[in-house]
Scaffold this motif. Structure first.
Motif, PDB file in Angstrom:
ATOM      1  N   GLN A  51      76.207  33.291  54.016  1.00  0.00           N
ATOM      2  CA  GLN A  51      75.239  32.923  53.991  1.00  0.00           C
ATOM      3  C   GLN A  51      74.579  33.794  55.411  1.00  0.00           C
ATOM      4  N   GLY A  52      75.457  34.998  56.166  1.00  0.00           N
ATOM      5  CA  GLY A  52      74.636  35.198  56.534  1.00  0.00           C
ATOM      6  C   GLY A  52      74.426  36.863  56.126  1.00  0.00           C
ATOM      7  N   VAL A  53      74.498  37.443  55.528  1.00  0.00           N
ATOM      8  CA  VAL A  53      73.455  38.399  54.513  1.00  0.00           C
ATOM      9  C   VAL A  53      72.943  38.107  53.975  1.00  0.00           C
ATOM     10  N   ASP A  59      66.098  42.229  55.825  1.00  0.00           N
ATOM     11  CA  ASP A  59      66.339  43.147  56.292  1.00  0.00           C
ATOM     12  C   ASP A  59      66.825  43.958  56.530  1.00  0.00           C
ATOM     13  N   ILE A  60      67.987  43.524  56.063  1.00  0.00           N
ATOM     14  CA  ILE A  60      69.473  44.376  55.646  1.00  0.00           C
ATOM     15  C   ILE A  60      69.620  45.542  55.121  1.00  0.00           C
ATOM     16  N   ASP A  61      68.861  45.343  53.472  1.00  0.00           N
ATOM     17  CA  ASP A  61      68.304  46.054  52.393  1.00  0.00           C
ATOM     18  C   ASP A  61      67.176  47.355  52.912  1.00  0.00           C
ATOM     19  N   GLY A  87      78.639  45.009  56.370  1.00  0.00           N
ATOM     20  CA  GLY A  87      78.991  45.852  57.640  1.00  0.00           C
ATOM     21  C   GLY A  87      77.661  45.437  58.493  1.00  0.00           C
ATOM     22  N   ALA A  88      75.986  45.980  58.324  1.00  0.00           N
ATOM     23  CA  ALA A  88      75.061  45.562  59.137  1.00  0.00           C
ATOM     24  C   ALA A  88      75.361  44.112  59.146  1.00  0.00           C
ATOM     25  N   VAL A  92      74.103  43.807  63.626  1.00  0.00           N
ATOM     26  CA  VAL A  92      73.197  43.144  63.945  1.00  0.00           C
ATOM     27  C   VAL A  92      73.230  42.140  64.150  1.00  0.00           C
ATOM     28  N   TRP A  93      73.419  41.635  63.132  1.00  0.00           N
ATOM     29  CA  TRP A  93      73.402  40.003  63.750  1.00  0.00           C
ATOM     30  C   TRP A  93      74.790  38.890  64.238  1.00  0.00           C
TER      31      TRP A  93
END
Length: 137
Positions: A51-53, A59-61, A87-88, A92-93
């Motif tokens: 869900q976070g991804v 933003d991650i991409d 991992g990102a 970050v979050w």
């Protein structure tokens, strides 16, 4: 294997499968949670990861594209791309996971599941995100 490590692997399975099969990851996750179809259950942390991804995917991409020198997302092996997204998000979050742990866990997944060059690529790119993190949040 530690509980969070298993959850990361399960989140990777869901995100990777959705991408490979052209399915909506949120729908696939919901299906796996309600009916694991004989597969391993989906741990709560895996649900949080997916869900976070999904919530921060654009933003991650953008971060991965910005800091991966000479590599587009499309050029990256699909499993590496998925590992990097997980991992990102953790770096970050998710303040509950130390950055070094997020990087180490991602490198372990890359070592186990991808090419010989993938662990160093994942380590380098996520390490760069750790360096620039203070400017991101």
């Amino acid at each position: 294997m530690a509980a969070r490590s298993k959850a990361r692997k399960r989140a990777l399975d869901v995100l990777f499968e959705a991408e490979q099969r052209g399915l909506d990851p949120a729908t696939l996750l919901a299906d796996r949670v309600t009916d694991p179809a004989g597969g391993p259950r989906v741990p709560e942390y895996a649900v949080e990861l997916v869900q976070g991804v999904l919530a921060h995917r654009a933003d991650i991409d953008e971060l991965l594209t910005t800091y991966s020198q000479g590599w587009t997302l499309e050029r990256m092996p699909a499993v590496d791309r998925t590992i990097l997204r997980l991992g990102a998000w953790e770096i970050v979050w998710n303040d509950e996971v130390p950055d070094a742990v997020a990087v180490s866990e991602a490198v372990l997944l890359a070592t186990e599941l991808s090419t010989d060059d993938s662990p160093s690529f994942v380590n380098g790119l996520l390490g760069r995100l750790v360096e620039v993190k203070p400017t991101l949040v």
